[in-house]
Design an enzyme around this catalytic site. Structure first.
Site, mmCIF file in Angstrom:
data_model
loop_
_atom_site.group_PDB
_atom_site.id
_atom_site.type_symbol
_atom_site.label_atom_id
_atom_site.label_comp_id
_atom_site.label_asym_id
_atom_site.label_seq_id
_atom_site.Cartn_x
_atom_site.Cartn_y
_atom_site.Cartn_z
ATOM 1 N N ASP A 82 0.828 -1.212 0.000
ATOM 2 C CA ASP A 82 0.000 0.000 0.000
ATOM 3 C C ASP A 82 0.861 1.260 0.000
ATOM 4 O O ASP A 82 2.015 1.238 0.454
ATOM 5 C CB ASP A 82 -0.911 0.019 1.238
ATOM 6 C CG ASP A 82 -0.118 -0.040 2.526
ATOM 7 O OD1 ASP A 82 0.796 -0.891 2.610
ATOM 8 O OD2 ASP A 82 -0.385 0.762 3.442
ATOM 9 N N GLU A 83 0.280 2.336 -0.473
ATOM 10 C CA GLU A 83 0.843 3.688 -0.355
ATOM 11 C C GLU A 83 2.339 3.760 -0.671
ATOM 12 O O GLU A 83 3.088 4.435 0.029
ATOM 13 C CB GLU A 83 0.603 4.224 1.071
ATOM 14 C CG GLU A 83 -0.863 4.329 1.433
ATOM 15 C CD GLU A 83 -1.087 4.724 2.890
ATOM 16 O OE1 GLU A 83 -1.958 5.564 3.132
ATOM 17 O OE2 GLU A 83 -0.403 4.195 3.781
HETATM 18 C C1 TNX Z 1 -3.873 3.982 5.636
HETATM 19 S S1 TNX Z 1 -4.821 1.193 5.154
HETATM 20 C C2 TNX Z 1 -2.867 3.051 5.732
HETATM 21 C C3 TNX Z 1 -2.100 2.930 6.979
HETATM 22 C C4 TNX Z 1 -2.525 3.954 7.992
HETATM 23 C C5 TNX Z 1 -4.026 4.103 7.990
HETATM 24 C C6 TNX Z 1 -4.555 5.020 9.021
HETATM 25 C C7 TNX Z 1 -3.502 1.140 4.525
HETATM 26 C C8 TNX Z 1 -3.322 -0.001 3.665
HETATM 27 N N1 TNX Z 1 -2.609 2.113 4.771
HETATM 28 O O1 TNX Z 1 -0.732 3.016 6.719
HETATM 29 O O2 TNX Z 1 -2.093 3.534 9.246
HETATM 30 O O3 TNX Z 1 -4.417 4.566 6.719
HETATM 31 O O4 TNX Z 1 -5.949 5.008 9.069
#
Ligand code: TNX
Length: 522
Positions: free
Chosen positions: A334-335
């Site tokens: 993710d991200e």
């Molecule tokens: C998004 S959910 C993220 C996390 C953060 C979260 C906080 C996801 C796959 N990545 O790194 O902790 O939001 O709500």
């Protein structure tokens, strides 16, 4: 003579213990009882079974797992009732006044986790095709007793169970929650308590988010600096921590005894600052950054074109796979904003192959749907419907974790003392009033493994904090994942949840007392 009278006395004593008259049964209505998740089917017969100091738990002989579940049930009921509740082996159904746990592999339609609980004035019979089903049924039995049964000290009783029959099977085979032990570290005892609370509501998957920018939380023997250095701190600069491999195995075992699967996650190629800080060679510029104790996301990446990176992933996955009996390893994905898309896709494809070489199935967050996923890997939807649809088109099963519905770290409302709100506020009714098969047109029930409620820990650092954000919302998700979709509604759920207030208090759960629920006080 002496011998004869001894045997006569013994026979009389045995006869006495079997046929001693039981107190007259009190009328009770099983259909009025607040069970969560609500069972698939139930027939009430209007009477009751009295659990007394003479009640034993009989388990069908020959199954170690049943014996363990019998001991678990006795352990749960002893503190409040003060009864001895001996666990005995039984070759056949016991006499009046007892509880009987048995396996019936031919029980059609009960599957892995279904059970049948039949309560008469004289006997409680809990049967299932598999041991997991007996364990799930034990939770129903616990919830049928007065709320005070969950207290840690002796309570007055009486301990009557409403009579009737419950036949129950789950809707989804994957009913999960996730703990982020990376942003703030939580020790073995906290995780065990969370597992116990999950078990009470028939959840069966615990995903552990074991690494992130702020900390690396699982010992990897071939890369010891990951924990020696990368585990040393957490958000806010606290001391962090990590699980040794023995501690992790202890958690896996503890969860397995409650028929809960552990899924370990090592997030990559982003969310990796703790690893990059521990080993300079994992960085493209060969320099280790400082440890990170803030809450930004999307700034770190493994160096996807260095061969050492894949040696690192292979070692980590090999050690984790050896410690994890379950079928899944979660590799995040993710991200990864600091990884170019043309690097991200081949990276994820290659690490998926590594997971498969170690005999496991890879799970990735929804961004991994852009890569070559197929029916042999799993995608977890958290933010993007488009990626969810792409995964379905490619044949990859989905875990539904839509942030605006199931993120346990979202605030309840703008006054919540903990949590974030980037995906919105999630009050208890919002948490309950959605269905995973209706959320995205084009994503149907058959595309889903099930649902998972993640608890990210940027804003929380104690068990009380975990409980405040997870409860009561986790209870909503447990019902969505287990109970039949048809007939599920807030008007039926709300009073049942309200009646669980005293149970949560008996277990000393520091839950959020939402004003939308008419909590039962006593
Ligand atoms: C998004 S959910 C993220 C996390 C953060 C979260 C906080 C996801 C796959 N990545 O790194 O902790 O939001 O709500």
């Amino acid at each position: 003579m002496l011998r004869t009278s001894f045997f006569l006395l013994l026979a009389l004593a045995l006869l006495g213990s079997c046929s001693e008259p039981r107190q007259p049964a009190v009328p009770m209505d099983l259909a009025q009882h607040a069970l969560i998740p609500v069972p698939a089917s139930l027939t009430a017969t209007g009477s009751s079974f009295a659990l007394t100091a003479r009640t034993s738990i009989y388990v069908q002989a020959g199954s170690e797992e049943l014996a363990r579940t019998g001991a678990y049930l006795a352990d749960k009921l002893r503190p409040a009732t003060g009864f001895p509740l001996q666990v005995q082996n039984a070759a056949q159904a016991p006499g009046a006044g007892h509880i009987y746990l048995k396996l019936d592999p031919a029980a059609a339609g009960l599957g892995e986790e279904g059970y049948e609980l039949a309560i008469t004035e004289s006997l409680v019979t809990l049967s299932a095709a598999q041991p997991a089903g007996v364990f799930r049924g034990v939770q129903t039995l616990r919830q049928l007793l007065p709320a005070s049964v969950d207290a840690a000290s002796p309570q007055p009783g009486p301990w009557n169970l409403p009579s009737g029959t419950i036949r129950d099977v789950p809707r989804f085979g994957f009913r999960g929650s996730m703990l982020d032990v990376a942003r703030h570290f939580f020790g073995v005892d906290d995780v065990k308590r969370y597992i116990d609370l999950m078990a009470y509501y028939k959840l069966n998957v615990l995903h552990l988010h074991l690494s992130d920018d702020q900390g690396w939380r699982i010992e990897i023997k071939s890369w010891p600096n990951l924990t020696a250095h990368g585990g040393k701190t957490e958000v806010g600069g606290g001391e962090g921590g990590f699980y040794t491999q023995e501690q992790y195995s202890d958690l896996v075992r503890y969860a397995a005894e409650r028929y809960i699967l552990i899924i370990p996650e090592i997030d990559m190629p982003g969310h990796t600052n703790s690893a990059l800080a521990s080993y300079p060679e994992l960085n493209c510029n060969g320099k280790a950054p400082d440890l990170y104790t803030g809450t930004n996301v999307g700034f770190s990446t493994l160096c996807t074109d260095k061969e050492i990176t894949y040696k690192f992933v292979d070692d980590v996955v090999r050690e984790l796979a050896a410690l994890t009996p379950g079928p899944y390893i979660h590799l995040g994905g993710d991200e990864s904003h600091a990884t170019k898309k043309e690097d991200y896709i081949p990276f994820v494809n290659r690490v998926r192959g590594i997971v498969q070489q170690h005999g496991k199935t890879m799970i990735g967050w929804d961004e991994t749907a852009q890569t070559s996923v197929d029916s042999t890997s799993v995608v977890q939807l958290w933010a993007s419907k488009e990626y969810g649809l792409e995964a379905v088109r490619k044949g990859a099963p989905l875990i539904m974790s839509p942030a605006n519905r199931v993120y346990l770290d979202m605030q309840y409302d703008s006054t919540s003392r903990l949590g974030l709100h980037w995906a919105g506020y999630i009050e208890v009714d919002t948490a309950y009033l959605w269905d995973p098969a209706d959320l995205v047109p084009g994503i149907a029930e058959a595309d889903l493994l099930g649902i998972e409620a993640p608890l990210w820990s940027e804003t929380i650092d104690s068990m009380d904090d975990i409980e405040y954000l997870a409860f009561p919302r986790l209870i909503c998700y447990a019902e969505i994942a287990w109970s039949p979709k048809a007939g599920r509604n807030w008007d039926s759920f709300k009073p049942r949840l309200a009646a669980h207030g005293p149970r949560l208090r008996a277990m000393e759960v520091d839950f959020y007392p939402s004003a939308r629920v008419p909590w039962v006080q006593k």
